[in-house]
Design an enzyme around this catalytic site. Structure first.
Site, short mmCIF file in Angstrom:
data_model
loop_
_atom_site.label_atom_id
_atom_site.label_comp_id
_atom_site.label_asym_id
_atom_site.label_seq_id
_atom_site.Cartn_x
_atom_site.Cartn_y
_atom_site.Cartn_z
N ARG A 103 29.77 23.24 28.14
CA ARG A 103 30.79 23.70 27.32
C ARG A 103 31.04 22.84 26.15
NH1 ARG A 103 33.21 29.27 28.27
NH2 ARG A 103 31.37 29.97 29.21
N ARG A 125 36.13 25.19 22.22
CA ARG A 125 37.48 25.41 21.48
C ARG A 125 38.35 24.10 21.53
NH1 ARG A 125 38.69 30.94 24.47
NH2 ARG A 125 37.07 29.91 25.79
N ARG A 156 33.72 27.72 13.73
CA ARG A 156 33.79 29.36 14.00
C ARG A 156 34.29 30.01 13.05
NH1 ARG A 156 36.59 31.47 19.46
NH2 ARG A 156 38.36 31.26 17.89
N ASP A 174 25.06 31.93 24.05
CA ASP A 174 25.83 32.42 25.06
C ASP A 174 24.61 33.15 26.05
OD1 ASP A 174 28.81 32.53 26.02
OD2 ASP A 174 27.89 34.59 26.47
N TYR A 198 27.91 41.11 34.30
CA TYR A 198 28.64 41.40 33.12
C TYR A 198 27.77 42.84 32.67
CZ TYR A 198 30.75 36.71 32.72
OH TYR A 198 31.38 35.63 33.18
#
Ligand code: 1CP
Length: 343
Positions: free
Chosen positions: A25, A29, A38, A75, A152
């Site tokens: 990652r 963020r 973003r 992703d 998921y």
């Protein structure tokens, strides 16, 4: 030509005084420039499917830190999207998907070879990166491992214990196995296309492997990884594969040989000395600094970085975190870690 990229050399088994380093990652963020890009893209999925902006956020941490590896910005949930599941991201909460509760939901999915229609922008991103990355930086493609992606798709969201996926495995094994097969086939096609576009290494993220134990681990973590890696090796024998069966515990032992992975990534619940003795004896390992130290910083970050480097100094090693860097991490602490590692 002799291999000059440090990350590739470690994957081929070379032991170095200073290991190559990148962070899971690493585009994310915690970086103000990521948040800015973003916002320009509109939302997370639009960013993933915008080749120019996705390449830009992939390059941001390379410019800032000079990591040895650059992981494609995308992703693991783009594969379900490409198979026809509904996918959206709720800000501050995470991903949401349509659910798969039985044969009827499974029947609505597209065949594996339909994924390229949706995923072609990702291959564009890889092509841009293959052109623009510095010569010493290795481009890493990736996908989620089938079990993690299935958790998921079945639950429609991230779940702490993956209970809905375990329930489907128990109550409707035919649908569960068909879903695992579909994801496995799609993953082989997706990673092959990333390699064709210029990815030099690929990584399989099995973030929820830790909730599989015993026979279930063999069947749903080891066997799909082996099938994917065998298929890739048949076409691309020189492209290394990193496998990350997160929180596998004792099942990390032998995972290189059981799957054909060139490198096994180790999470930070595992003691580095144990992993050096039991896993690194079979090949390259990656890991395993706690992501929490990127928030905490200070002397403990320096000491832990040096301790992990020393623990793995006897074999091939790629320095990384044991899981992704979090939004709360201080970007300055990455410099502190790199200084402790590289001197
Ligand atoms: O708000 C935002 O900007 C989105 C945050 C974010 C980011 C930066 C998400 C949503 N995904 C990503 C990028 C991402 N995801 C990469 C890019 C390359 C990198 O810099 O590493 C990679 C490799 C992933 C992989 C991924 N996505 C995994 C496997 C690794 C892991 O962390 O365990 C998983 C489980 C996901 C699903 C996902 N996507 C995003 C979130 C918040 C999640 C986790 C959801 C959950 O908690 O269950």
């Amino acid at each position: 030509m002799a291999e000059t990229k440090k990350l590739m050399r470690a994957l081929k088994g070379e032991i170095m005084d200073v290991p190559p380093v990148w962070l899971m990652r690493q585009a994310g963020r915690y970086l103000p420039e990521y948040r800015e890009t973003r916002a320009k893209a509109g939302d997370f999925l639009s960013l993933c499917y915008n080749p120019e902006l996705a390449a830009e956020v992939t390059l941001q941490p390379i410019r800032r830190y000079g990591f040895d590896g650059s992981i494609l910005f995308a992703d693991i949930l783009l594969v379900p999207d490409a198979l026809g599941a509904d996918l959206w991201f709720v800000t501050g909460e995470g991903p949401r998907l349509s659910t798969i509760t039985g044969a009827d939901d499974f029947a609505k999915l597209k065949p594996a070879d339909a994924i390229h229609e949706t995923l072609s922008p990702i291959y564009e991103t890889v092509k841009i990166l293959a052109r623009e990355l510095p010569a010493e930086t290795t481009l890493i493609g990736f996908a989620g491992a089938p079990w993690t992606v299935a958790t998921y798709m079945i639950a429609g969201r991230g779940t702490p214990d993956q209970a809905p996926a375990h329930a489907l495995m128990r109550e409707d094994p035919a649908t569960f196995d068909a879903l695992m097969d579909r994801i496995t086939e799609a993953t082989i096609l997706y990673l092959s296309a990333q390699i064709d576009a210029g990815a030099e290494v690929v990584k399989l993220f099995d973030s929820w492997a830790g909730s599989l134990r015993g026979e279930a681990f063999d069947k749903y973590a080891t066997a799909p990884a082996k099938r994917i890696i065998s298929a890739l090796k048949a076409r691309y024998p020189h492209v290394p594969v990193i496998a990350f069966p997160r929180e596998a515990g004792d099942a990390y032992i032998g995972f290189h040989a059981a799957t054909g992975a060139d490198c096994v990534a180790i999470d930070n619940s595992v003691d580095s000395d144990w992993a050096a003795a039991n896993v690194q004896k079979d090949g390259c390992v990656q890991g395993n600094l706690s992501p929490a130290l990127m928030i905490e910083g200070g002397q403990r970050l320096i000491d832990e970085t040096k301790r992990i480097k020393a623990a793995f100094a006897g074999g091939p090693h790629i320095f990384n975190l044991g899981h992704g860097i979090t939004p709360e991490a201080d970007p300055e602490n990455v410099h502190v870690m790199l200084e402790a590692l590289r001197g």
